[in-house]
Scaffold this active site. Sequence first.
Site, PDB file in Angstrom:
ATOM      1  N   ARG A  23       0.247   3.716 -17.216  1.00  0.00           N
ATOM      2  CA  ARG A  23       1.082   3.194 -16.103  1.00  0.00           C
ATOM      3  C   ARG A  23       0.535   1.851 -15.582  1.00  0.00           C
ATOM      4  O   ARG A  23       1.239   1.100 -14.916  1.00  0.00           O
ATOM      5  CB  ARG A  23       1.066   4.206 -14.940  1.00  0.00           C
ATOM      6  CG  ARG A  23       1.684   5.545 -15.280  1.00  0.00           C
ATOM      7  CD  ARG A  23       1.361   6.554 -14.197  1.00  0.00           C
ATOM      8  NE  ARG A  23      -0.105   6.733 -14.116  1.00  0.00           N
ATOM      9  CZ  ARG A  23      -0.699   7.414 -13.111  1.00  0.00           C
ATOM     10  NH1 ARG A  23       0.003   7.942 -12.126  1.00  0.00           N
ATOM     11  NH2 ARG A  23      -2.010   7.568 -13.092  1.00  0.00           N
ATOM     12  N   ASP A  47      -9.213  -8.043   7.479  1.00  0.00           N
ATOM     13  CA  ASP A  47      -8.858  -8.315   6.083  1.00  0.00           C
ATOM     14  C   ASP A  47      -7.888  -9.477   6.049  1.00  0.00           C
ATOM     15  O   ASP A  47      -6.993  -9.560   6.911  1.00  0.00           O
ATOM     16  CB  ASP A  47      -8.159  -7.096   5.438  1.00  0.00           C
ATOM     17  CG  ASP A  47      -9.150  -6.068   4.953  1.00  0.00           C
ATOM     18  OD1 ASP A  47     -10.055  -5.729   5.725  1.00  0.00           O
ATOM     19  OD2 ASP A  47      -9.017  -5.604   3.800  1.00  0.00           O
ATOM     20  N   HIS A  61     -15.290 -23.523   2.888  1.00  0.00           N
ATOM     21  CA  HIS A  61     -15.347 -23.128   4.309  1.00  0.00           C
ATOM     22  C   HIS A  61     -16.364 -22.024   4.521  1.00  0.00           C
ATOM     23  O   HIS A  61     -16.645 -21.228   3.626  1.00  0.00           O
ATOM     24  CB  HIS A  61     -13.989 -22.581   4.764  1.00  0.00           C
ATOM     25  CG  HIS A  61     -12.852 -23.485   4.473  1.00  0.00           C
ATOM     26  ND1 HIS A  61     -11.574 -23.035   4.240  1.00  0.00           N
ATOM     27  CD2 HIS A  61     -12.779 -24.857   4.359  1.00  0.00           C
ATOM     28  CE1 HIS A  61     -10.776 -24.054   4.011  1.00  0.00           C
ATOM     29  NE2 HIS A  61     -11.484 -25.175   4.081  1.00  0.00           N
ATOM     30  N   TYR A 128     -10.057 -11.272   1.240  1.00  0.00           N
ATOM     31  CA  TYR A 128     -11.424 -11.026   1.656  1.00  0.00           C
ATOM     32  C   TYR A 128     -11.474 -10.150   2.901  1.00  0.00           C
ATOM     33  O   TYR A 128     -10.596 -10.233   3.753  1.00  0.00           O
ATOM     34  CB  TYR A 128     -12.227 -12.299   1.862  1.00  0.00           C
ATOM     35  CG  TYR A 128     -11.727 -13.313   2.838  1.00  0.00           C
ATOM     36  CD1 TYR A 128     -10.604 -14.075   2.568  1.00  0.00           C
ATOM     37  CD2 TYR A 128     -12.407 -13.551   4.022  1.00  0.00           C
ATOM     38  CE1 TYR A 128     -10.162 -15.032   3.451  1.00  0.00           C
ATOM     39  CE2 TYR A 128     -11.975 -14.508   4.912  1.00  0.00           C
ATOM     40  CZ  TYR A 128     -10.854 -15.252   4.631  1.00  0.00           C
ATOM     41  OH  TYR A 128     -10.414 -16.208   5.511  1.00  0.00           O
TER      42      TYR A 128
END
Length: 170
Positions: A23, A47, A61, A128
Amino acid sequence: MTVERTQLEGVLLIKPEAFRDFRGEYVEIYNEELYRKNGIEVAFIQDDISMSYKNVLRGIHGDDLTWKLISCLHGEFYLVVLNYDKSSPDFGKWQSFTLSDKNRHQVLVPPKFGNGHFVLSERAIFHYKQSTYYDPGKQFTVKWNDPRFNISWPVKDPILSKRDELGRRG
Ligand SMILES: Cc1cn([C@H]2C[C@H](O)[C@@H](COP(=O)(O)OP(=O)(O)O[C@H]3O[C@H](C)C(=O)[C@H](O)[C@H]3O)O2)c(=O)[nH]c1=O
């Protein structure tokens, strides 16, 4: 899962287990107990995802407080992590990684490190987990091609935001 040290003190390369069948595949990209057992004892509270098109480069950054656990949810990007701790003997040391929805690799980035990524696929979703709430005023910006660091990128003319073109906000 496996967790490996890298050339950068504190930066880890994590390889979660991918369960593939007819799958598709299933991957746990975070599990507090399992990650703590593997030495990743960070309390993540936010998140983020960003979707970028091919040839976009976001970054470099970072800030002095935030831990980030970086994953590639879709596509492929070239990630650079840079030690931007001016009090560190390793200031300016950097390492590159290729993260993709094929290798499912993750990179743990400590505070005082910057990160930037360049999209190699048609589109890529950068995800992240972070340990602080978003505070743009606390972030630093380093030009992707800052001559002090001689960072290798697989691109000469990336697509950049105004901030990343200038190497500073505003
Ligand atoms: C980072 C962030 C952004 N935003 C909003 C604010 C802006 O209007 C918009 C785009 O933000 P920015 O242009 O800063 O996005 P990037 O240039 O991709 O930078 C971010 O992604 C790179 C790869 C990083 O690692 C940085 O942490 C982060 O600065 O998203 C939020 O609402 N929350 C957030 O946590």
